[in-house]
Motif scaffolding. Structure first.
Motif, PDB file in Angstrom:
ATOM      1  N   ALA A  66       0.825  -1.211   0.000  1.00  0.00           N
ATOM      2  CA  ALA A  66       0.000   0.000   0.000  1.00  0.00           C
ATOM      3  C   ALA A  66       0.858   1.261   0.000  1.00  0.00           C
ATOM      4  N   GLN A  67       2.062   1.160   0.561  1.00  0.00           N
ATOM      5  CA  GLN A  67       2.950   2.324   0.641  1.00  0.00           C
ATOM      6  C   GLN A  67       3.924   2.391  -0.539  1.00  0.00           C
ATOM      7  N   GLY A  68       3.682   1.539  -1.552  1.00  0.00           N
ATOM      8  CA  GLY A  68       4.516   1.590  -2.751  1.00  0.00           C
ATOM      9  C   GLY A  68       5.855   0.909  -2.620  1.00  0.00           C
ATOM     10  N   ALA A 130     -15.323 -13.834  -3.265  1.00  0.00           N
ATOM     11  CA  ALA A 130     -15.314 -12.666  -4.143  1.00  0.00           C
ATOM     12  C   ALA A 130     -13.885 -12.302  -4.543  1.00  0.00           C
ATOM     13  N   HIS A 131     -12.954 -12.410  -3.618  1.00  0.00           N
ATOM     14  CA  HIS A 131     -11.563 -12.081  -3.921  1.00  0.00           C
ATOM     15  C   HIS A 131     -10.935 -13.120  -4.845  1.00  0.00           C
ATOM     16  N   LEU A 132     -11.259 -14.376  -4.640  1.00  0.00           N
ATOM     17  CA  LEU A 132     -10.730 -15.420  -5.516  1.00  0.00           C
ATOM     18  C   LEU A 132     -11.206 -15.196  -6.954  1.00  0.00           C
ATOM     19  N   VAL A 133     -12.496 -14.959  -7.113  1.00  0.00           N
ATOM     20  CA  VAL A 133     -13.074 -14.742  -8.442  1.00  0.00           C
ATOM     21  C   VAL A 133     -12.529 -13.451  -9.053  1.00  0.00           C
ATOM     22  N   GLY A 134     -12.523 -12.387  -8.264  1.00  0.00           N
ATOM     23  CA  GLY A 134     -12.070 -11.101  -8.770  1.00  0.00           C
ATOM     24  C   GLY A 134     -10.594 -11.086  -9.134  1.00  0.00           C
ATOM     25  N   PRO A 151     -16.650 -11.528 -17.099  1.00  0.00           N
ATOM     26  CA  PRO A 151     -17.683 -12.111 -16.231  1.00  0.00           C
ATOM     27  C   PRO A 151     -17.211 -12.345 -14.797  1.00  0.00           C
ATOM     28  N   MET A 152     -15.946 -12.630 -14.631  1.00  0.00           N
ATOM     29  CA  MET A 152     -15.414 -12.837 -13.280  1.00  0.00           C
ATOM     30  C   MET A 152     -15.385 -11.526 -12.503  1.00  0.00           C
ATOM     31  N   LEU A 153     -14.935 -10.478 -13.162  1.00  0.00           N
ATOM     32  CA  LEU A 153     -14.885  -9.175 -12.491  1.00  0.00           C
ATOM     33  C   LEU A 153     -16.289  -8.681 -12.161  1.00  0.00           C
ATOM     34  N   GLU A 154     -17.238  -8.926 -13.047  1.00  0.00           N
ATOM     35  CA  GLU A 154     -18.618  -8.519 -12.774  1.00  0.00           C
ATOM     36  C   GLU A 154     -19.186  -9.300 -11.583  1.00  0.00           C
ATOM     37  N   ARG A 155     -18.881 -10.585 -11.535  1.00  0.00           N
ATOM     38  CA  ARG A 155     -19.352 -11.408 -10.410  1.00  0.00           C
ATOM     39  C   ARG A 155     -18.750 -10.917  -9.091  1.00  0.00           C
ATOM     40  N   ALA A 156     -17.461 -10.598  -9.111  1.00  0.00           N
ATOM     41  CA  ALA A 156     -16.809 -10.073  -7.898  1.00  0.00           C
ATOM     42  C   ALA A 156     -17.446  -8.748  -7.485  1.00  0.00           C
ATOM     43  N   ARG A 157     -17.765  -7.890  -8.464  1.00  0.00           N
ATOM     44  CA  ARG A 157     -18.423  -6.605  -8.156  1.00  0.00           C
ATOM     45  C   ARG A 157     -19.765  -6.822  -7.474  1.00  0.00           C
ATOM     46  N   ARG A 158     -20.527  -7.804  -7.978  1.00  0.00           N
ATOM     47  CA  ARG A 158     -21.838  -8.084  -7.372  1.00  0.00           C
ATOM     48  C   ARG A 158     -21.689  -8.670  -5.974  1.00  0.00           C
ATOM     49  N   MET A 159     -20.691  -9.513  -5.772  1.00  0.00           N
ATOM     50  CA  MET A 159     -20.505 -10.182  -4.490  1.00  0.00           C
ATOM     51  C   MET A 159     -19.959  -9.247  -3.413  1.00  0.00           C
ATOM     52  N   ALA A 160     -19.021  -8.390  -3.791  1.00  0.00           N
ATOM     53  CA  ALA A 160     -18.363  -7.512  -2.811  1.00  0.00           C
ATOM     54  C   ALA A 160     -18.100  -6.147  -3.442  1.00  0.00           C
ATOM     55  N   PRO A 161     -19.157  -5.364  -3.636  1.00  0.00           N
ATOM     56  CA  PRO A 161     -18.977  -4.079  -4.314  1.00  0.00           C
ATOM     57  C   PRO A 161     -18.076  -3.107  -3.555  1.00  0.00           C
ATOM     58  N   ASP A 162     -17.974  -3.247  -2.249  1.00  0.00           N
ATOM     59  CA  ASP A 162     -17.113  -2.325  -1.504  1.00  0.00           C
ATOM     60  C   ASP A 162     -15.643  -2.482  -1.883  1.00  0.00           C
ATOM     61  N   ALA A 163     -15.234  -3.661  -2.315  1.00  0.00           N
ATOM     62  CA  ALA A 163     -13.842  -3.877  -2.708  1.00  0.00           C
ATOM     63  C   ALA A 163     -13.659  -3.920  -4.224  1.00  0.00           C
ATOM     64  N   TRP A 164     -14.649  -4.413  -4.942  1.00  0.00           N
ATOM     65  CA  TRP A 164     -14.461  -4.696  -6.361  1.00  0.00           C
ATOM     66  C   TRP A 164     -15.160  -3.733  -7.313  1.00  0.00           C
ATOM     67  N   SER A 165     -15.697  -2.630  -6.829  1.00  0.00           N
ATOM     68  CA  SER A 165     -16.420  -1.707  -7.715  1.00  0.00           C
ATOM     69  C   SER A 165     -15.520  -1.142  -8.815  1.00  0.00           C
ATOM     70  N   ASP A 166     -14.217  -1.059  -8.563  1.00  0.00           N
ATOM     71  CA  ASP A 166     -13.287  -0.529  -9.559  1.00  0.00           C
ATOM     72  C   ASP A 166     -12.562  -1.620 -10.345  1.00  0.00           C
ATOM     73  N   SER A 170      -7.118  -3.567  -3.939  1.00  0.00           N
ATOM     74  CA  SER A 170      -5.892  -2.905  -3.460  1.00  0.00           C
ATOM     75  C   SER A 170      -5.386  -3.615  -2.207  1.00  0.00           C
ATOM     76  N   ALA A 171      -4.141  -3.327  -1.883  1.00  0.00           N
ATOM     77  CA  ALA A 171      -3.557  -3.892  -0.667  1.00  0.00           C
ATOM     78  C   ALA A 171      -4.332  -3.429   0.557  1.00  0.00           C
ATOM     79  N   ARG A 172      -4.770  -2.184   0.563  1.00  0.00           N
ATOM     80  CA  ARG A 172      -5.551  -1.663   1.702  1.00  0.00           C
ATOM     81  C   ARG A 172      -6.892  -2.398   1.828  1.00  0.00           C
ATOM     82  N   GLU A 173      -7.509  -2.709   0.698  1.00  0.00           N
ATOM     83  CA  GLU A 173      -8.802  -3.405   0.744  1.00  0.00           C
ATOM     84  C   GLU A 173      -8.664  -4.833   1.267  1.00  0.00           C
ATOM     85  N   LEU A 174      -7.532  -5.465   1.005  1.00  0.00           N
ATOM     86  CA  LEU A 174      -7.304  -6.825   1.522  1.00  0.00           C
ATOM     87  C   LEU A 174      -6.798  -6.785   2.958  1.00  0.00           C
TER      88      LEU A 174
END
Length: 175
Positions: A66-68, A130-134, A151-166, A170-174
């Motif tokens: 997260a800190q590069g 959601a993380h495995l699929v995304g 389709p995998m990214l869309e499924r991850a977005r539906r399952m966990a939109p707080d992490a996968w909407s983009d 990210s490291a911070r999200e995990l």
């Protein structure tokens, strides 16, 4: 009846009408409600001493990512695997690291290993799928296979939109 209670009753009845007409649906009415995305911090204090130590190293690695500082992060992820070679979350962190790196296809083998190890974990924490699929979708997209990734990214977005909407984790999200 007071004017205020009359308005409240009218609003309530309007809501019922909209639900009945199919204009508004209660949460979860059109499939499962999104789950809160999994974070490594959800496991804090769980497991045997080796697993706890491994997870602490993963947390430090995610902080470095997260800190590069990806080289430092990679070293910490690898050290976490030395401490506990059966830690599926170490493979998940490595997959995340590689999915966005210069060799995204490497993420796929780490995801396979994480999934195999998670099959032996009970219970698997909510949100991990959601993380495995995304991450699989993100790695395939970065590797030039957007038709498989979408389709995998869309499924991850539906399952966990707080992490996968983009479309990325990210490291911070995990963390």
């Amino acid at each position: 009846m007071s004017e205020r209670s009359g308005r409240a009753r009218a609003a309530f009845l309007m809501g019922l009408l909209l639900i009945g007409a199919g204009c508004v649906a209660p949460p979860g009415a059109w499939g499962p409600a999104p789950e809160r995305s999994f974070r490594l911090g959800d496991l804090e204090g769980q497991g045997d001493p080796a697993r706890r130590a491994s997870n602490r190293l993963l947390a430090e690695g995610l902080d470095g990512d997260a800190q590069g500082r990806p080289s430092q992060a990679l070293g910490l992820y690898e050290r976490a695997l030395q401490v506990d070679p059966t830690n599926p979350y170490a493979f998940l962190a490595l997959a995340r690291h590689h999915a966005e790196g210069v060799a995204p296809r490497r993420a796929l083998s780490f995801l396979d290993k994480a999934e195999a190890l998670l099959e032996r974990e009970t219970p698997v924490p909510p949100g991990v799928e959601a993380h495995l699929v995304g991450l699989r979708g993100a790695a395939l997209h970065a590797a030039g296979r957007p038709e498989l990734a979408a389709p995998m990214l869309e499924r991850a977005r539906r399952m966990a939109p707080d992490a996968w909407s983009d479309g990325r984790l990210s490291a911070r999200e995990l963390r």
